[in-house]
Design a protein around this motif. Structure first.
Motif, PDB file in Angstrom:
ATOM      1  N   PRO A 171     -58.187  -4.377 -72.008  1.00  0.00           N
ATOM      2  CA  PRO A 171     -58.172  -3.107 -71.267  1.00  0.00           C
ATOM      3  C   PRO A 171     -59.475  -2.348 -71.436  1.00  0.00           C
ATOM      4  CG  PRO A 171     -56.866  -2.937 -73.278  1.00  0.00           C
ATOM      5  CD  PRO A 171     -57.251  -4.375 -73.152  1.00  0.00           C
ATOM      6  N   PRO A 172     -60.000  -1.794 -70.357  1.00  0.00           N
ATOM      7  CA  PRO A 172     -61.232  -0.984 -70.463  1.00  0.00           C
ATOM      8  C   PRO A 172     -60.923   0.363 -71.110  1.00  0.00           C
ATOM      9  CG  PRO A 172     -60.409  -0.957 -68.225  1.00  0.00           C
ATOM     10  CD  PRO A 172     -59.517  -1.894 -68.978  1.00  0.00           C
ATOM     11  N   ASP A 173     -61.973   1.033 -71.548  1.00  0.00           N
ATOM     12  CA  ASP A 173     -61.830   2.312 -72.255  1.00  0.00           C
ATOM     13  C   ASP A 173     -61.962   3.471 -71.272  1.00  0.00           C
ATOM     14  OD1 ASP A 173     -61.823   4.457 -73.942  1.00  0.00           O
ATOM     15  OD2 ASP A 173     -63.618   3.887 -75.059  1.00  0.00           O
ATOM     16  N   PRO A 174     -60.888   4.236 -71.030  1.00  0.00           N
ATOM     17  CA  PRO A 174     -60.987   5.366 -70.098  1.00  0.00           C
ATOM     18  C   PRO A 174     -61.793   6.530 -70.655  1.00  0.00           C
ATOM     19  CG  PRO A 174     -58.815   5.295 -71.092  1.00  0.00           C
ATOM     20  CD  PRO A 174     -59.512   4.056 -71.549  1.00  0.00           C
ATOM     21  N   THR A 175     -62.090   6.527 -71.963  1.00  0.00           N
ATOM     22  CA  THR A 175     -62.887   7.610 -72.553  1.00  0.00           C
ATOM     23  C   THR A 175     -64.370   7.250 -72.628  1.00  0.00           C
ATOM     24  OG1 THR A 175     -62.632   6.819 -74.836  1.00  0.00           O
ATOM     25  CG2 THR A 175     -60.899   8.242 -73.953  1.00  0.00           C
ATOM     26  N   ALA A 176     -64.730   6.052 -72.193  1.00  0.00           N
ATOM     27  CA  ALA A 176     -66.122   5.611 -72.283  1.00  0.00           C
ATOM     28  C   ALA A 176     -66.991   6.370 -71.280  1.00  0.00           C
ATOM     29  CB  ALA A 176     -66.215   4.109 -72.031  1.00  0.00           C
ATOM     30  N   ARG A 177     -68.277   6.228 -71.414  1.00  0.00           N
ATOM     31  CA  ARG A 177     -69.215   6.809 -70.444  1.00  0.00           C
ATOM     32  C   ARG A 177     -69.112   6.050 -69.121  1.00  0.00           C
ATOM     33  NH1 ARG A 177     -74.515   4.219 -73.457  1.00  0.00           N
ATOM     34  NH2 ARG A 177     -73.464   2.289 -73.973  1.00  0.00           N
ATOM     35  N   VAL A 178     -69.344   6.742 -68.049  1.00  0.00           N
ATOM     36  CA  VAL A 178     -69.192   6.169 -66.707  1.00  0.00           C
ATOM     37  C   VAL A 178     -70.449   5.392 -66.320  1.00  0.00           C
ATOM     38  CG1 VAL A 178     -69.012   6.747 -64.254  1.00  0.00           C
ATOM     39  CG2 VAL A 178     -67.576   7.929 -65.929  1.00  0.00           C
ATOM     40  N   ARG A 179     -70.231   4.215 -65.750  1.00  0.00           N
ATOM     41  CA  ARG A 179     -71.307   3.462 -65.084  1.00  0.00           C
ATOM     42  C   ARG A 179     -70.686   2.761 -63.888  1.00  0.00           C
ATOM     43  NH1 ARG A 179     -74.869  -1.247 -67.959  1.00  0.00           N
ATOM     44  NH2 ARG A 179     -72.761  -2.083 -68.227  1.00  0.00           N
ATOM     45  N   LEU A 180     -70.989   3.243 -62.696  1.00  0.00           N
ATOM     46  CA  LEU A 180     -70.401   2.714 -61.468  1.00  0.00           C
ATOM     47  C   LEU A 180     -71.519   2.226 -60.559  1.00  0.00           C
ATOM     48  CD1 LEU A 180     -67.435   4.164 -59.504  1.00  0.00           C
ATOM     49  CD2 LEU A 180     -69.498   3.511 -58.265  1.00  0.00           C
ATOM     50  N   TRP A 181     -71.587   0.902 -60.394  1.00  0.00           N
ATOM     51  CA  TRP A 181     -72.596   0.310 -59.515  1.00  0.00           C
ATOM     52  C   TRP A 181     -72.161   0.477 -58.061  1.00  0.00           C
ATOM     53  CZ3 TRP A 181     -77.131  -1.389 -61.481  1.00  0.00           C
ATOM     54  CH2 TRP A 181     -77.185  -1.650 -62.844  1.00  0.00           C
ATOM     55  N   VAL A 182     -73.026   1.030 -57.242  1.00  0.00           N
ATOM     56  CA  VAL A 182     -72.716   1.307 -55.837  1.00  0.00           C
ATOM     57  C   VAL A 182     -72.832   0.020 -55.032  1.00  0.00           C
ATOM     58  CG1 VAL A 182     -73.453   2.551 -53.776  1.00  0.00           C
ATOM     59  CG2 VAL A 182     -73.480   3.697 -56.016  1.00  0.00           C
ATOM     60  N   ASP A 183     -71.789  -0.298 -54.240  1.00  0.00           N
ATOM     61  CA  ASP A 183     -71.896  -1.443 -53.341  1.00  0.00           C
ATOM     62  C   ASP A 183     -71.907  -1.037 -51.867  1.00  0.00           C
ATOM     63  OD1 ASP A 183     -69.096  -1.020 -52.827  1.00  0.00           O
ATOM     64  OD2 ASP A 183     -68.602  -2.318 -54.501  1.00  0.00           O
ATOM     65  N   ARG A 184     -71.501   0.203 -51.560  1.00  0.00           N
ATOM     66  CA  ARG A 184     -71.592   0.711 -50.181  1.00  0.00           C
ATOM     67  C   ARG A 184     -71.911   2.195 -50.217  1.00  0.00           C
ATOM     68  NH1 ARG A 184     -66.681   0.066 -46.414  1.00  0.00           N
ATOM     69  NH2 ARG A 184     -65.503   0.506 -48.322  1.00  0.00           N
ATOM     70  N   ALA A 185     -72.611   2.674 -49.206  1.00  0.00           N
ATOM     71  CA  ALA A 185     -72.873   4.108 -49.040  1.00  0.00           C
ATOM     72  C   ALA A 185     -72.872   4.415 -47.553  1.00  0.00           C
ATOM     73  CB  ALA A 185     -74.208   4.503 -49.662  1.00  0.00           C
ATOM     74  N   PHE A 186     -72.170   5.453 -47.174  1.00  0.00           N
ATOM     75  CA  PHE A 186     -72.097   5.814 -45.757  1.00  0.00           C
ATOM     76  C   PHE A 186     -71.748   7.296 -45.660  1.00  0.00           C
ATOM     77  CE2 PHE A 186     -68.252   3.776 -47.283  1.00  0.00           C
ATOM     78  CZ  PHE A 186     -67.250   4.696 -46.993  1.00  0.00           C
ATOM     79  N   SER A 187     -71.762   7.807 -44.450  1.00  0.00           N
ATOM     80  CA  SER A 187     -71.470   9.216 -44.211  1.00  0.00           C
ATOM     81  C   SER A 187     -70.252   9.334 -43.308  1.00  0.00           C
ATOM     82  CB  SER A 187     -72.673   9.908 -43.560  1.00  0.00           C
ATOM     83  OG  SER A 187     -72.415  11.278 -43.365  1.00  0.00           O
ATOM     84  N   ILE A 188     -69.361  10.262 -43.634  1.00  0.00           N
ATOM     85  CA  ILE A 188     -68.175  10.536 -42.832  1.00  0.00           C
ATOM     86  C   ILE A 188     -68.281  11.958 -42.279  1.00  0.00           C
ATOM     87  CG2 ILE A 188     -65.676  10.846 -42.878  1.00  0.00           C
ATOM     88  CD1 ILE A 188     -65.490   8.706 -44.961  1.00  0.00           C
ATOM     89  N   LYS A 189     -68.081  12.098 -40.995  1.00  0.00           N
ATOM     90  CA  LYS A 189     -68.178  13.399 -40.359  1.00  0.00           C
ATOM     91  C   LYS A 189     -67.180  14.373 -40.999  1.00  0.00           C
ATOM     92  CE  LYS A 189     -68.264  15.644 -35.826  1.00  0.00           C
ATOM     93  NZ  LYS A 189     -68.102  15.453 -34.369  1.00  0.00           N
ATOM     94  N   GLY A 190     -67.687  15.512 -41.402  1.00  0.00           N
ATOM     95  CA  GLY A 190     -66.858  16.529 -42.023  1.00  0.00           C
ATOM     96  C   GLY A 190     -66.723  16.380 -43.525  1.00  0.00           C
ATOM     97  N   ALA A 191     -67.110  15.223 -44.062  1.00  0.00           N
ATOM     98  CA  ALA A 191     -67.015  15.006 -45.512  1.00  0.00           C
ATOM     99  C   ALA A 191     -68.384  14.800 -46.134  1.00  0.00           C
ATOM    100  CB  ALA A 191     -66.124  13.801 -45.812  1.00  0.00           C
ATOM    101  N   GLY A 192     -69.269  14.106 -45.420  1.00  0.00           N
ATOM    102  CA  GLY A 192     -70.604  13.874 -45.952  1.00  0.00           C
ATOM    103  C   GLY A 192     -70.721  12.514 -46.613  1.00  0.00           C
ATOM    104  N   THR A 193     -71.491  12.451 -47.671  1.00  0.00           N
ATOM    105  CA  THR A 193     -71.848  11.192 -48.313  1.00  0.00           C
ATOM    106  C   THR A 193     -70.660  10.595 -49.066  1.00  0.00           C
ATOM    107  OG1 THR A 193     -74.133  11.922 -48.580  1.00  0.00           O
ATOM    108  CG2 THR A 193     -73.399  10.105 -49.969  1.00  0.00           C
ATOM    109  N   VAL A 194     -70.417   9.298 -48.835  1.00  0.00           N
ATOM    110  CA  VAL A 194     -69.371   8.562 -49.554  1.00  0.00           C
ATOM    111  C   VAL A 194     -69.987   7.279 -50.096  1.00  0.00           C
ATOM    112  CG1 VAL A 194     -67.148   7.360 -49.368  1.00  0.00           C
ATOM    113  CG2 VAL A 194     -67.520   9.518 -48.127  1.00  0.00           C
ATOM    114  N   VAL A 195     -69.685   6.963 -51.348  1.00  0.00           N
ATOM    115  CA  VAL A 195     -70.098   5.689 -51.935  1.00  0.00           C
ATOM    116  C   VAL A 195     -68.857   4.998 -52.481  1.00  0.00           C
ATOM    117  CG1 VAL A 195     -72.386   6.547 -52.534  1.00  0.00           C
ATOM    118  CG2 VAL A 195     -70.550   6.642 -54.240  1.00  0.00           C
ATOM    119  N   THR A 196     -68.915   3.673 -52.557  1.00  0.00           N
ATOM    120  CA  THR A 196     -67.827   2.918 -53.159  1.00  0.00           C
ATOM    121  C   THR A 196     -68.385   2.005 -54.244  1.00  0.00           C
ATOM    122  OG1 THR A 196     -67.943   1.024 -51.652  1.00  0.00           O
ATOM    123  CG2 THR A 196     -66.603   2.905 -50.953  1.00  0.00           C
TER     124      THR A 196
END
Length: 598
Positions: A171-196
């Motif tokens: 199991p991963p550690d939910p208290t660990a420091r965050v590191r999220l590698w971006v695989d997609r980035a796009f813009s949604i009207k009314g929301a702005g920048t979204v990454v996954t």
């Protein structure tokens, strides 16, 4: 709890079809993919297994021309579903994907033997073939499940095997420091920048501030989160997540950038690695492409020996010892092999023999690095830096048997600490010999001489030295100030004070006695005289004798009465009274009167 599984396998062996059969979601997102029936970029889908586990699938392309996209999807995933078609058996890209899985050190997953309805007679043959091809990898013992996405036969067995594989995943550690590698980035009207991306550790919450690392760093705020198409307030690992960000436009984000907890990760562009799979580094070209997380970055490789090398990349990335990497040719979609980050504090190799010595040091390191070995090499390392490298947790402390001590927030090699202490003692003694009138060696000068910039570490050296630390100056406790040529002048003043303790020499008297500021300061440090304000110099007993005379006066008294009692001038009386006030022996009652403080 959520889980993430990446697919792998040769082109057109049914990866996307299997994902669609398991989830009911079409993972191919592009019209071109649907038109050609070929996965080009990463696809995403999700489902809930019979056990209740929420699972996200990252569907990767199998064609050799899209190997970079495949590696971006496989890199952050902890579990793999390796697909081999029963009617075709093991193929060229099967080997490429196997090598990538092995290079990344993925040890959890299953093998789906697809299209069994087209070749039921080949199941045993291909199963043996797959087992042989995976024998030297982390998937050597992975279950091989025959399945037909067309008829549905074996789908429940696949679900059960995935459930078992996920249960065995640490199991991963939910208290660990965050590191999220971006695989997609796009813009949604009314929301702005979204990454996954795939969240492998830590927890992301609505309103969090994160650092976006790329060619340049920027600060972003999480406006919203989604998982499996639904809005959530927070998300824990391992999970596929979509983040709505404020602070950066979508066109400034691309695959390979990474979101991290601010200040928690070192970002580096040069580090040393150990080969885990593939040809020896001495047989690898110097210009390569390095895959880490979802990033593909041009790199220059300098081999030390067959198993160890130094990598210099075009932009800094947040990596720590133990992180897996994939190395491939810059031209041609071929995986050369895998490596592990070993040392992110690479030492300069300027002198002859440095490279060989450093290679021996690297060879002795465990794959995940060693805080003791790093401290020995660097002499002293901030504990916070060791924590940032993932080498030390809050519970870790050095033991008494080790030659490393922890002090002032630093891990310090004991011989280095002893060497600094000895060098500091020598420097202070040398200062006393070369300048007997000086009080000692100022701490800033001592820090510069030892090459220690951190005040906390310098304090630890001073405490261990046994030196006297007074007013920012270090002195040997056995040192007795020698007045040298000034001795005769000081003795002349002492003779005058025997008969008149309130006789303060004029400036020209001091000049005649060769007593300048440096000599007067040295004599004051050893208690031979006292310097009052306005350049007035008196004997060390003068304040006490002054108080004896003031005690005979009617209280309160005036400045004039004090001057007359002492038989001196206003030039002497006013600084002397101010000195008595400062010591708390006398106190003002109004603008003209004082009294002795009882």
């Amino acid at each position: 709890m959520s889980y993430v599984i990446a697919t792998a396998g040769h082109v057109d062996h049914g990866k996307s079809t299997l994902v669609r059969a398991l989830t009911g979601i079409e993972p191919d997102r592009w019209a071109e993919e649907k038109r050609r029936g070929l996965t080009i970029d990463l696809g995403f889908a999700w489902t809930t297994l019979p056990s209740g586990k929420d699972v996200s699938f990252v569907d990767v392309p199998g064609h050799e021309r899209f190997l970079g996209n495949m590696l971006a999807g496989l890199g952050p995933a902890p579990v793999v579903c390796f697909v081999v078609a029963a009617d075709e058996g093991w193929q060229a890209q099967s080997s490429d994907h196997r090598d990538a899985v092995n290079a990344l050190g993925i040890r959890h997953g299953i093998v789906a033997l697809t299209r069994t309805d087209l070749a039921p007679g080949r199941i045993t043959e291909v199963t043996g073939q797959v087992r042989a091809e995976l024998a030297s990898t982390g998937l050597a013992d992975a279950p091989i499940i025959p399945v037909s996405s067309t008829t549905g036969e074996g789908l429940e067995d696949i679900r059960g095997a995935l459930d078992t594989a996920l249960t065995a995943t640490p199991p991963p550690d939910p208290t660990a420091r965050v590191r999220l590698w971006v695989d997609r980035a796009f813009s949604i009207k009314g929301a702005g920048t979204v990454v996954t991306g795939t969240l492998g550790g830590g927890t992301v919450r609505h309103g969090d501030t994160l650092t976006l690392c790329g060619e340049q760093e920027s600060t972003v705020t999480v406006r919203g989160l989604q998982a499996h198409g639904a809005a959530v307030d927070s998300i824990v690992p391992t999970a596929r997540v979509a983040l709505n960000l404020r602070g950066v436009p979508a066109d400034q984000i691309h695959r390979g950038q990474v979101l991290v907890t601010p200040g928690a990760w070192p970002t580096i562009a040069e580090f040393d690695v150990r080969r885990s799979t593939g040809p020896e580094f001495t047989a690898v070209p110097s210009q390569i492409v390095l895959h880490v997380g979802t990033a593909a970055i041009p790199a220059r490789l300098r081999p030390f020996d067959g198993d160890h090398a130094r990598l210099r990349i075009d932009r800094p990335v947040p990596v720590v010892p133990g992180d897996p990497l994939i190395v491939r040719y810059p031209t041609g979609e071929v995986v050369l092999g895998g490596a592990r980050v070993l040392d992110v504090d690479p030492q300069p190799l300027n002198r002859r023999g440095d490279s060989a010595e450093h290679t021996r040091w690297l060879s002795a390191l465990p794959d995940g690095g060693d805080p003791i070995a790093l401290t020995r090499r660097l002499s002293a390392v901030p504990r916070a830096h060791l924590t940032g490298l993932g080498l030390v947790s809050p519970e870790d402390h050095v033991s008494a048997e080790q030659d490393v001590v922890e002090t002032a927030g630093w891990w310090v090699h004991r011989p280095a600490l002893e060497g600094w202490i000895s060098a500091l003692q020598d420097a202070v003694r040398q200062t006393h010999r070369s300048n007997p009138l000086a009080p000692g060696l100022p701490v800033p000068a001592a820090s510069e001489r030892l090459g220690i910039a951190d005040p906390g570490l310098m304090d630890a050296v001073v405490k261990g030295s046994g030196l006297v630390h007074r007013d920012g100056v270090l002195a040997d406790p056995t040192h007795v100030s020698q007045l040298g040529a000034a001795e005769a002048g000081v003795q002349a003043l002492e003779a005058r004070w025997v008969t008149d303790p309130f006789d303060a020499p004029e400036a020209y008297d001091l000049d005649d006695l060769h007593l300048g500021p440096k000599e007067l300061a040295a004599a004051e440090r050893v208690g031979r005289l006292l310097r009052l304000g306005d350049g007035v110099v008196v004997g060390p007993r003068t304040p006490a004798l002054a108080m004896r005379e003031l005690a005979r006066l009617e209280q309160p008294f005036t400045t004039s009465q004090a001057r007359q009692a002492w038989g001196t001038t206003r030039r002497v009386a006013i600084p002397l009274l101010e000195h008595l006030d400062a010591r708390g022996w006398t106190v003002r009652e109004d603008g003209t009167h004082r009294r002795i403080k009882r």
